[in-house]
Design a protein around this motif. Structure first.
Motif, PDB file in Angstrom:
ATOM      1  N   UNK A 134       1.317  -1.330  -0.123  1.00 48.13           N
ATOM      2  CA  UNK A 134       0.003   0.194  -0.065  1.00 48.13           C
ATOM      3  C   UNK A 134       0.773   1.506  -0.177  1.00 48.13           C
ATOM      4  N   UNK A 135       2.350   1.395   0.910  1.00 45.97           N
ATOM      5  CA  UNK A 135       2.543   2.516   0.357  1.00 45.97           C
ATOM      6  C   UNK A 135       3.455   2.667  -0.850  1.00 45.97           C
ATOM      7  N   UNK A 136       4.127   1.703  -1.001  1.00 45.08           N
ATOM      8  CA  UNK A 136       4.672   1.888  -2.602  1.00 45.08           C
ATOM      9  C   UNK A 136       2.877   2.312  -3.647  1.00 45.08           C
ATOM     10  N   UNK A 137       2.314   1.647  -3.700  1.00 46.26           N
ATOM     11  CA  UNK A 137       1.438   2.512  -4.111  1.00 46.26           C
ATOM     12  C   UNK A 137       1.451   3.850  -4.259  1.00 46.26           C
ATOM     13  N   UNK A 138       1.593   4.299  -3.207  1.00 44.49           N
ATOM     14  CA  UNK A 138       1.402   5.383  -2.792  1.00 44.49           C
ATOM     15  C   UNK A 138       2.096   6.401  -3.129  1.00 44.49           C
ATOM     16  N   UNK A 139       3.084   5.268  -2.463  1.00 44.31           N
ATOM     17  CA  UNK A 139       4.628   6.454  -3.455  1.00 44.31           C
ATOM     18  C   UNK A 139       4.908   6.923  -4.824  1.00 44.31           C
ATOM     19  N   UNK A 140       4.332   5.055  -5.801  1.00 43.06           N
ATOM     20  CA  UNK A 140       4.265   5.734  -6.812  1.00 43.06           C
ATOM     21  C   UNK A 140       3.690   6.474  -7.399  1.00 43.06           C
ATOM     22  N   UNK A 141       2.118   6.721  -6.767  1.00 44.95           N
ATOM     23  CA  UNK A 141       1.068   8.172  -7.352  1.00 44.95           C
ATOM     24  C   UNK A 141       1.908   9.575  -6.907  1.00 44.95           C
ATOM     25  N   UNK A 256      -7.413   1.850  13.203  1.00 45.84           N
ATOM     26  CA  UNK A 256      -6.738   3.753  12.247  1.00 45.84           C
ATOM     27  C   UNK A 256      -7.495   3.766  11.400  1.00 45.84           C
ATOM     28  N   UNK A 257      -7.159   5.022  11.080  1.00 46.76           N
ATOM     29  CA  UNK A 257      -7.404   6.129   9.945  1.00 46.76           C
ATOM     30  C   UNK A 257      -6.486   5.668   8.472  1.00 46.76           C
ATOM     31  N   UNK A 258      -5.182   5.566   9.140  1.00 44.10           N
ATOM     32  CA  UNK A 258      -4.008   5.469   8.551  1.00 44.10           C
ATOM     33  C   UNK A 258      -3.208   5.186   8.972  1.00 44.10           C
ATOM     34  N   UNK A 259      -2.422   4.115   8.730  1.00 41.68           N
ATOM     35  CA  UNK A 259      -1.565   3.348   9.672  1.00 41.68           C
ATOM     36  C   UNK A 259      -0.539   2.208   8.053  1.00 41.68           C
ATOM     37  N   UNK A 260       0.959   2.632   7.501  1.00 44.66           N
ATOM     38  CA  UNK A 260       1.498   2.889   6.974  1.00 44.66           C
ATOM     39  C   UNK A 260       1.943   0.889   6.886  1.00 44.66           C
ATOM     40  N   UNK A 261       1.849   0.391   7.967  1.00 47.74           N
ATOM     41  CA  UNK A 261       2.871  -1.684   8.023  1.00 47.74           C
ATOM     42  C   UNK A 261       2.733  -1.274  10.087  1.00 47.74           C
ATOM     43  N   UNK A 262       1.973  -0.794  10.552  1.00 50.09           N
ATOM     44  CA  UNK A 262       2.315  -0.983  12.140  1.00 50.09           C
ATOM     45  C   UNK A 262       3.005  -2.096  12.793  1.00 50.09           C
ATOM     46  N   UNK A 263       4.196  -1.931  13.293  1.00 50.09           N
ATOM     47  CA  UNK A 263       4.395  -3.328  14.362  1.00 50.09           C
ATOM     48  C   UNK A 263       3.734  -4.196  14.647  1.00 50.09           C
ATOM     49  N   UNK A 264       2.878  -3.002  15.782  1.00 48.83           N
ATOM     50  CA  UNK A 264       2.117  -4.245  16.644  1.00 48.83           C
ATOM     51  C   UNK A 264       1.350  -4.787  16.605  1.00 48.83           C
ATOM     52  N   UNK A 265       0.881  -4.641  15.099  1.00 53.81           N
ATOM     53  CA  UNK A 265       0.142  -6.583  14.706  1.00 53.81           C
ATOM     54  C   UNK A 265       0.760  -7.745  14.043  1.00 53.81           C
ATOM     55  N   UNK A 266       1.599  -7.285  14.346  1.00 57.59           N
ATOM     56  CA  UNK A 266       2.734  -8.330  14.330  1.00 57.59           C
ATOM     57  C   UNK A 266       2.924  -9.294  15.462  1.00 57.59           C
ATOM     58  N   UNK A 267       2.856  -8.235  16.525  1.00 55.57           N
ATOM     59  CA  UNK A 267       2.543  -8.082  17.975  1.00 55.57           C
ATOM     60  C   UNK A 267       2.487  -9.244  18.901  1.00 55.57           C
TER      61      UNK A 267
END
Length: 360
Positions: A134-141, A256-267
């Motif tokens: 998702x972040x990659x697509x955003x940066x492409x735009x 979240x309303x926006x969250x690139x890749x939150x580490x807490x989900x892994x935890x």
């Protein structure tokens, strides 16, 4: 390979810092020489214990300090004989770009917080790592060519930050719903409070625990104090190690309303929580697109409360989603993150030498 990471600082309670510290130590374990140049901070002792060299480099955004920093970084990268420089924040990228050009070494940048306007400056990198597709697509735009972007999804399992830590679950009154994160508007906490208010009306034994600090903490405490569910909500403040609290919880929620890749989900997945999170940015990727956690629309407290009630009221459903959190959990190991990042370095090195990139 000799890898020099650049960070504003190495203090706790900053997601991009945690990700960079995890990565640096994991790269050492894979046999590489690694250094971190930063303003210093809490993790310096941990880095030294894991054979990561540390160097002082001020990132203070003042013209005189930045000019001095260019000279300092030039000497650090030259004398330490860095093969690649990896910048994790905008100021780091700006400092590193001319130094890498002069020394003829590749610059790799990681976009941790693409919602910041300044993140476009991470495009200075020879290669740009996005922490989710998702972040990659955003940066492409925003103008960064796809040919220079690589996706390396975040993961924390196996992090040295957790080695030797107490893993005794904290006692939380069950059914326990927990949020761990910064107290910022983009985290959607008012939506969670509204949703929990409904949950509490139907299930008065439910409890909500809020772990974390931030500029809106007092605002949120005041907001909850006016609600009927106030007695069932506990604000626990910032915790150096929230993992025992996750172990003691039944449900982890991230509205979240926006969250690139939150580490807490892994935890939270590693802790075995049932997970409910919004379908935004990199969150679906970290939850295997709904296989490892329940995805709900952002900014819809009614839908969030409906899902939370289904977990609180049905022990079978709760158990099912706790088991689901373990689906493909190995993909979130830090060793995978380190290996994929090393592949990006290799591609950046080929590009800097004018060689064609290898095709997948």
């Amino acid at each position: 390979m000799r890898v020099l990471h650049l960070l504003n600082h190495t203090n706790r309670l900053n997601g991009h810092v945690h990700a960079a510290i995890d990565l640096a130590c994991a790269q050492v374990k894979l046999g590489h020489s690694v250094a971190v140049a930063s303003g210093g901070g809490d993790f310096d002792a941990l880095l030294a214990a894991n054979k990561v060299d540390t160097m002082l480099l001020s990132h203070e955004r003042r013209p005189a300090t930045l000019m001095k920093g260019l000279g300092v970084l030039y000497r650090q990268a030259r004398d330490w004989r860095a093969d690649v420089v990896h910048a994790h924040m905008m100021t780091s990228a700006v400092l590193a770009w001319p130094v890498c050009k002069i020394l003829g070494i590749p610059l790799v940048t990681t976009v941790h917080n693409e919602f910041q306007r300044s993140s476009i400056l991470m495009g200075l990198g020879t290669r740009v790592i996005a922490v989710s597709a998702a972040v990659a697509r955003s940066m492409q735009r925003r103008g960064i060519p796809k040919s220079r972007l690589n996706v390396v999804l975040n993961g924390t399992i196996g992090s040295v930050r957790f080695e030797g830590k107490d893993r005794t679950p904290r006692h939380l009154d069950s059914p326990a719903i927990i949020f761990v994160g910064g107290q910022h508007p983009r985290k959607g906490l008012p939506d969670l409070f509204a949703a929990f208010s409904t949950v509490y009306k139907k299930n008065s034994g439910a409890r909500l625990y809020v772990v974390g600090a931030g500029p809106y903490l007092d605002t949120y405490i005041n907001l909850v104090s006016t609600m009927e569910c106030a007695s069932a909500v506990t604000f626990m403040g910032a915790q150096d190690d929230p993992f025992p609290f996750l172990l003691g919880a039944d449900v982890f929620v991230l509205p979240s309303h926006a969250d690139p890749a939150p580490l807490v989900l892994s935890e939270a997945r590693e802790a075995g929580c049932a997970i409910v999170a919004t379908d935004v940015d990199g969150i679906p990727e970290l939850l295997e697109h709904g296989k490892a956690g329940i995805l709900v629309p952002s900014r819809e407290p009614a839908r969030l409360s409906e899902v939370l009630c289904s977990l609180v009221e049905n022990s079978g459903t709760l158990l099912e989603w706790r088991k689901n959190s373990q689906f493909n959990l190995e993909h979130l190991r830090i060793e995978r993150v380190a290996r994929e990042t090393l592949e990006v370095y290799a591609a950046a090195s080929r590009r800097s030498r004018g060689q064609p990139a290898k095709r997948a």
